[in-house]
Enzyme design. Structure first.
Site, PDB file in Angstrom:
ATOM      1  N   ARG A  14     -26.507  39.048  23.947  1.00 43.11           N
ATOM      2  CA  ARG A  14     -27.924  38.719  24.054  1.00 43.11           C
ATOM      3  C   ARG A  14     -28.553  39.488  25.216  1.00 43.11           C
ATOM      4  O   ARG A  14     -27.887  39.831  26.192  1.00 43.11           O
ATOM      5  CB  ARG A  14     -28.094  37.217  24.266  1.00 43.11           C
ATOM      6  N   LYS A  39     -25.465  30.818  26.151  1.00 42.44           N
ATOM      7  CA  LYS A  39     -26.236  29.834  25.388  1.00 42.44           C
ATOM      8  C   LYS A  39     -25.439  28.548  25.154  1.00 42.44           C
ATOM      9  O   LYS A  39     -25.973  27.454  25.274  1.00 42.44           O
ATOM     10  CB  LYS A  39     -26.661  30.454  24.056  1.00 42.44           C
ATOM     11  N   HIS A  98     -32.795  41.405  19.945  1.00 44.68           N
ATOM     12  CA  HIS A  98     -31.876  40.411  19.384  1.00 44.68           C
ATOM     13  C   HIS A  98     -31.411  40.808  17.982  1.00 44.68           C
ATOM     14  O   HIS A  98     -30.331  40.415  17.548  1.00 44.68           O
ATOM     15  CB  HIS A  98     -32.546  39.030  19.355  1.00 44.68           C
ATOM     16  N   ARG A 101     -27.838  42.148  17.173  1.00 46.05           N
ATOM     17  CA  ARG A 101     -26.743  41.206  16.896  1.00 46.05           C
ATOM     18  C   ARG A 101     -26.620  40.987  15.389  1.00 46.05           C
ATOM     19  O   ARG A 101     -25.513  40.917  14.856  1.00 46.05           O
ATOM     20  CB  ARG A 101     -26.982  39.882  17.624  1.00 46.05           C
ATOM     21  N   HIS A 125     -20.605  32.516  19.002  1.00 47.41           N
ATOM     22  CA  HIS A 125     -21.117  31.385  18.242  1.00 47.41           C
ATOM     23  C   HIS A 125     -20.102  30.246  18.284  1.00 47.41           C
ATOM     24  O   HIS A 125     -18.896  30.481  18.189  1.00 47.41           O
ATOM     25  CB  HIS A 125     -21.387  31.786  16.792  1.00 47.41           C
ATOM     26  N   TYR A 135      -8.857  22.871  17.243  1.00 51.82           N
ATOM     27  CA  TYR A 135      -7.634  23.641  17.088  1.00 51.82           C
ATOM     28  C   TYR A 135      -7.810  25.126  17.409  1.00 51.82           C
ATOM     29  O   TYR A 135      -6.834  25.843  17.562  1.00 51.82           O
ATOM     30  CB  TYR A 135      -7.086  23.493  15.671  1.00 51.82           C
TER      31      TYR A 135
END
Length: 169
Positions: A14, A39, A98, A101, A125, A135
């Site tokens: 970002r 973020k 942006h 991305r 993310h 996990y």
């Protein structure tokens, strides 16, 4: 600014993460973005492709001792929030910083066989599924390093779709 935006594109990070990047966050070919700048509030390790190392070397040559890799107009201050989008506009492109991305993510889907989780981890993310997240303890760094080098090679190739913005010192 040109070095910063190329770094942004090659790392699929970002704008704020790149604009506020500091020299002490880089260790060899690894950039660790602290949690407070992410973020999701979790530190993010970014494997740097070889072109990013070249960019860092160029940035160091023009650096004036700032703690910021991409220093703004004021001494020891980061680039301003709109710097990258202003450059993009000056280049005559109808995109936003942006959006690179999105370009990275589309490339992984359409042009590669890299698994979804590697691409999503590269974009920092978070997993929505709490059981899966419990996990998933690895950040897949080695696999992401390979993917990011392939992305960099794709971006810097001399294809007609790529706009060259490299700075000449």
């Amino acid at each position: 600014t040109k070095l910063g935006i190329e770094f942004l594109i090659l790392t699929a990070t970002r704008s704020g993460e790149v604009r506020n990047a500091r020299w002490d966050e880089v260790n060899g070919s690894l950039w660790t973005i602290p949690a407070e700048r992410m973020k999701a509030g979790v530190a993010h390790r970014v494997p740097l492709p070889s072109r990013c190392i070249e960019i860092l070397d160029l940035a160091r040559e023009i650096s004036q001792g700032s703690e910021y890799i991409f220093e703004g107009a004021k001494p020891n201050k980061p680039l301003s929030e709109n710097t990258f989008n202003k450059l993009i506009k000056e280049l005559g492109l109808e995109v936003h910083a942006h959006g690179f991305r999105t370009s990275f993510r589309t490339w992984t889907q359409e042009k590669t066989n890299y698994p979804r989780e590697i691409a999503e981890t590269a974009l920092a993310h978070s997993l929505k599924d709490k059981a899966e997240a419990a996990y998933a303890r690895s950040d897949l760094l080695e696999k992401r390093a390979e993917m990011m080098e392939a992305w960099a090679q794709f971006v810097v190739s001399n294809t007609p779709e790529v706009v060259q913005i490299r700075v000449r010192l």
